[in-house]
Design an enzyme around this catalytic site. Structure first.
Site, PDB file in Angstrom:
ATOM      1  N   ASN A 120      -5.142 -39.593   1.650  1.00  0.00           N
ATOM      2  CA  ASN A 120      -6.555 -39.934   1.766  1.00  0.00           C
ATOM      3  C   ASN A 120      -7.303 -39.439   0.549  1.00  0.00           C
ATOM      4  O   ASN A 120      -6.953 -38.452  -0.087  1.00  0.00           O
ATOM      5  CB  ASN A 120      -7.168 -39.340   3.040  1.00  0.00           C
ATOM      6  CG  ASN A 120      -7.724 -37.947   2.831  1.00  0.00           C
ATOM      7  OD1 ASN A 120      -8.849 -37.764   2.350  1.00  0.00           O
ATOM      8  ND2 ASN A 120      -6.921 -36.944   3.159  1.00  0.00           N
ATOM      9  N   CYS A 140     -10.031 -29.028  -1.591  1.00  0.00           N
ATOM     10  CA  CYS A 140     -10.012 -30.492  -1.541  1.00  0.00           C
ATOM     11  C   CYS A 140      -9.412 -30.997  -2.858  1.00  0.00           C
ATOM     12  O   CYS A 140      -9.888 -30.642  -3.936  1.00  0.00           O
ATOM     13  CB  CYS A 140     -11.417 -31.043  -1.355  1.00  0.00           C
ATOM     14  SG  CYS A 140     -11.441 -32.837  -1.374  1.00  0.00           S
TER      15      CYS A 140
HETATM   16  C1  LIG Z   1      -8.974 -38.217   6.529  1.00  0.00           C
HETATM   17  C2  LIG Z   1      -8.889 -36.769   6.154  1.00  0.00           C
HETATM   18  C3  LIG Z   1     -10.044 -36.089   5.783  1.00  0.00           C
HETATM   19  C4  LIG Z   1      -9.998 -34.738   5.426  1.00  0.00           C
HETATM   20  N1  LIG Z   1     -11.150 -34.089   5.091  1.00  0.00           N
HETATM   21  C5  LIG Z   1     -11.128 -32.760   4.814  1.00  0.00           C
HETATM   22  C6  LIG Z   1     -12.323 -32.042   4.555  1.00  0.00           C
HETATM   23  O1  LIG Z   1     -13.436 -32.580   4.550  1.00  0.00           O
HETATM   24  N2  LIG Z   1     -12.230 -30.700   4.298  1.00  0.00           N
HETATM   25  C7  LIG Z   1     -11.035 -30.034   4.297  1.00  0.00           C
HETATM   26  O2  LIG Z   1     -11.022 -28.826   4.091  1.00  0.00           O
HETATM   27  N3  LIG Z   1      -9.879 -30.692   4.552  1.00  0.00           N
HETATM   28  C8  LIG Z   1      -9.898 -32.030   4.803  1.00  0.00           C
HETATM   29  N4  LIG Z   1      -8.709 -32.695   5.088  1.00  0.00           N
HETATM   30  C9  LIG Z   1      -7.441 -31.944   5.064  1.00  0.00           C
HETATM   31  C10 LIG Z   1      -7.029 -31.506   6.473  1.00  0.00           C
HETATM   32  O3  LIG Z   1      -7.985 -30.621   7.034  1.00  0.00           O
HETATM   33  C11 LIG Z   1      -5.644 -30.827   6.462  1.00  0.00           C
HETATM   34  O4  LIG Z   1      -5.693 -29.677   5.642  1.00  0.00           O
HETATM   35  C12 LIG Z   1      -4.551 -31.756   5.935  1.00  0.00           C
HETATM   36  O5  LIG Z   1      -4.757 -33.069   6.410  1.00  0.00           O
HETATM   37  C13 LIG Z   1      -3.160 -31.302   6.316  1.00  0.00           C
HETATM   38  O6  LIG Z   1      -2.980 -31.278   7.713  1.00  0.00           O
HETATM   39  P1  LIG Z   1      -2.265 -32.454   8.570  1.00  0.00           P
HETATM   40  O7  LIG Z   1      -0.958 -32.727   7.931  1.00  0.00           O
HETATM   41  O8  LIG Z   1      -2.193 -31.925   9.962  1.00  0.00           O
HETATM   42  O9  LIG Z   1      -3.176 -33.643   8.473  1.00  0.00           O
HETATM   43  C14 LIG Z   1      -8.746 -34.056   5.430  1.00  0.00           C
HETATM   44  C15 LIG Z   1      -7.588 -34.747   5.798  1.00  0.00           C
HETATM   45  C16 LIG Z   1      -7.629 -36.082   6.155  1.00  0.00           C
HETATM   46  C17 LIG Z   1      -6.360 -36.782   6.550  1.00  0.00           C
END
Ligand SMILES: Cc1cc2nc3c(=O)[nH]c(=O)nc-3n(C[C@H](O)[C@H](O)[C@H](O)COP(=O)(O)O)c2cc1C
Ligand SMILES: Cc1cc2nc3c(=O)[nH]c(=O)nc-3n(C[C@H](O)[C@H](O)[C@H](O)COP(=O)(O)OP(=O)(O)OC[C@H]3O[C@@H](n4cnc5c(N)ncnc54)[C@H](O)[C@@H]3O)c2cc1C
Ligand code: FES
Lengths: 265, 311
Positions: B73, B133
């Site tokens: 993303n 990020c």
């Molecule tokens: C669509 C999307 C939006 C995200 N937006 C943020 C955000 O605004 N701030 C942040 O710290 N992490 C953001 N992340 C990262 C997630 O919080 C997380 O660290 C990352 O997706 C890994 O975890 P997962 O594999 O369970 O998705 C985002 C992830 C996705 C997929």
């Protein structure tokens, strides 16, 4: 196994068709077996944007979407020709569920495109009967009026250039007052849908409306399109039942822009 | 042993969690309604969407693409701005009883402090600094990969709020442990690891990157081993609690993180893979696993791989 394609698949445009002033259909090959009327696709215009579009034609191999030229992305789509390429992912969302035998379908503007495959599905079962209202601003914007056989088609225009003079929801109310329906299904401007849903809810007629919200992921993850208590228009919708909509205070009043800020409808 | 005799509650500094599964930032947490739904589905805490000082639309679509073993993303930190976000936090706080953690992103100490103070005033139970990020110019990882900047920001935010401070780190650095230690030294109460991993998808038919921003962050199954490694390395070196995030789809995935040293975990992409009900499912699966393995308390699993390690 998932039914949907989640990474844009590049397809070649097989054909395009001008349906009305500023309204066009783009046809291409795409797996169509599992598409439910009311579902949508994410259309990628490589290098420019990716936007949601309802499926407006469903046949064995070929499908299409029908859109109005309103901004940058739809203008670029409008200029595309046979053999040009676009990326497509989907189908997404829930789609309509038909209930009963006597159905009223009310489409406003490009909402008519979303409803077209539904009307075909209703007509595919002999015992079902359908009354259809197409509402547009003026005669030039009408499309799909000759697409269906055996429907009771009524037209409304804001300026009275053809059919009933007024908005589609007023015509719908008149018809609902005179006839009984098992279900009402609507897609179009939200104010119009709100009126229809209120009319149906107060008379206890099952009603479904297909909503639009700003779509980013399209797969129910980012939360951009949420309404009410976390209902994702892209995943839990875009079609919602009347009783669900009755509990969504912003329905008919506000939506959120790409930043998530509330804006009036 | 019955399921209800198994204790999966955990603590992060002064935050008490009824189970170890929190919602990660950026997933269904931009408005109050979504967060209420997630809370009703059993999440133990919610990290809000990262909020900045001003309204931001984020990048143009495509902002997301599914690839093998995960999702890339590049949303571009869309958010309504801290002023408009107050009503969302206040509403979730009114309607739920779990900790709500305000995630924030800024350019410098001044912006971070302003945002953190606002979050505290709105009623947030803690603040998480997004220093990770991977795809926003001037924010996130661009700051979070510089230990000096991390130290300054953490120290100044810490001195301007009285609620716990989480610092979320990126795996896209040479030495994540050094950054974590800097955060700890400057007053961080909890470390969150990891944010998504820098990645890219090219469409070979058109020869174009799919995402409008070209580069995005990889999440989902593929990044779990990276996250587990980071949590393991960090837990070994810091005394504050660590929260694991990255690729958790099942309780087994989470257990790896617990054993690596995580006191709790965050769930992001699994909301797509397993639905909004994922929080309840994970907690039940965790209890089943603990029952089968004879564990009564989650605390008995946390850091197990650290204890078992040789040398
Ligand atoms: C669509 C999307 C939006 C995200 N937006 C943020 C955000 O605004 N701030 C942040 O710290 N992490 C953001 N992340 C990262 C997630 O919080 C997380 O660290 C990352 O997706 C890994 O975890 P997962 O594999 O369970 O998705 C985002 C992830 C996705 C997929
Ligand atoms: C589920 C769904 C199905 C749709 N089906 C159709 C259809 O069959 N036919 C049709 O003509 N239109 C349909 N739309 C609307 C269509 O997506 C917008 O008209 C289109 O995105 C406008 O893009 P633009 O760049 O040309 O216009 P812009 O100038 O960018 O915007 C014009 C309007 O479109 C909205 N819009 C822009 N991007 C998006 C986005 N990513 N998601 C949602 N809205 C957006 C804007 O908020 C604005 O209100 C549908 C929308 C949704 C949500
Ligand atoms: S557009 Fe992302 S959740 Fe609907």
């Amino acid at each position: 196994m998932k039914n949907e394609i989640t990474c844009p698949r590049i397809v070649e445009i097989k054909n395009t068709k001008i349906e009305a002033k500023n309204i066009k259909t783009i046809f291409f090959n795409f797996p169509s077996k599992n598409i439910i009327p009311g579902q949508f696709l994410m259309i990628w215009i490589p290098g420019l944007d990716e936007i949601p579009m309802s499926v407006s034609y469903i046949s064995d191999r070929e499908i299409g979407f029908t859109f109005r030229k309103v901004g940058e992305a739809t203008r670029a789509l409008y200029d595309l020709k046979k053999r040009d390429k676009i990326g497509v992912r989907g189908p997404y969302g829930n789609g309509f569920t038909i209930k009963g035998e006597k159905i009223l379908v009310v489409g406003g503007g490009t909402g008519i495109a979303t409803l077209a495959p539904l009307i075909e599905k209703i007509l595919s079962t002999k015992k079902r009967r359908v009354t259809v209202i197409f509402g547009v601003k003026t005669k030039d914007e009408l499309f799909f009026t000759r697409r269906f056989r055996n429907i009771d088609l009524k037209i409304s225009t804001d300026d009275g250039s053809i059919g009933f003079k007024g908005v589609a929801s007023e015509l719908a109310e008149k018809i609902i007052n005179n006839e009984d329906f098992d279900q009402v299904i609507t897609c179009g401007p939200e104010k119009m849908m709100k009126k229809i849903v209120d009319i149906c809810n107060s008379r206890k007629i099952p009603v479904q409306a297909s909503l639009e919200r700003y779509i980013k992921c399209g797969i129910g993850l980012c939360g951009q399109c949420c309404i009410g208590e976390g209902l994702r228009v892209c995943k839990d919708g875009p079609v919602f039942e009347g009783d669900t909509l009755a509990k969504i205070p912003e329905f008919g009043y506000f939506k959120r822009d790409a930043s998530g800020r509330k804006i009036k409808i | 042993m019955k399921n209800d005799e198994i204790d999966t509650s955990t603590r992060l500094s002064t935050l008490v969690l009824k189970n170890p599964f929190m919602l990660a930032s950026g997933i269904m947490d931009e408005d109050a309604g979504s967060m209420i739904r997630i809370a009703k589905n059993g999440a133990a805490a919610i990290i809000t969407k990262s909020i900045g000082t001003k309204q931001r639309e984020g990048y143009a679509n495509p902002t997301i693409v599914e690839v093998d073993c995960g999702i890339i993303n590049s949303m571009g930190l869309p958010n309504p701005g801290i002023e408009a976000y107050g009503e969302e936090i206040k509403l979730v706080k009114k309607k739920t009883s779990i900790p709500i953690i305000g995630s924030i992103f800024g350019r410098d100490e001044k912006e971070f402090c302003l945002l953190a103070k606002k979050m505290e005033t709105y009623g947030a139970d803690a603040v998480e600094l997004n220093l990770s990020c991977p795809h926003a110019k001037g924010y996130g990882l661009e700051i979070g990969s510089n230990p000096e900047k991390v130290g300054n920001i953490v120290a100044s935010v810490k001195s301007s709020i009285s609620i716990p401070l989480l610092v979320k780190l990126s795996p896209n650095v040479t030495d994540i442990v050094e950054i974590a230690k800097t955060a700890e030294k400057n007053g961080a109460d909890i470390i969150t690891a990891v944010n998504s991993v820098k990645a890219m998808k090219i469409d070979i038919e058109t020869g174009l990157p799919v995402l409008s921003n070209k580069i995005g962050g990889y999440s989902g199954r593929a990044i779990k081993p990276i996250g587990v490694r980071c949590v393991y390395e960090i837990s070994k070196e810091v005394d504050i609690p660590v929260v694991g995030v990255g690729g958790i789809l099942t309780a087994e995935d989470a257990i790896e993180y617990f054993m690596a040293g995580a006191s709790a975990v965050q769930i992001g992409s699994a909301v797509y893979y397993r639905g909004v009900e994922v929080f309840k499912k994970l907690n039940n699966e965790l209890k089943e696993w603990m029952k089968r393995h004879g564990y009564r308390k989650l605390l008995d699993i946390i850091g197990l791989a650290q204890k078992n390690r040789r040398g």
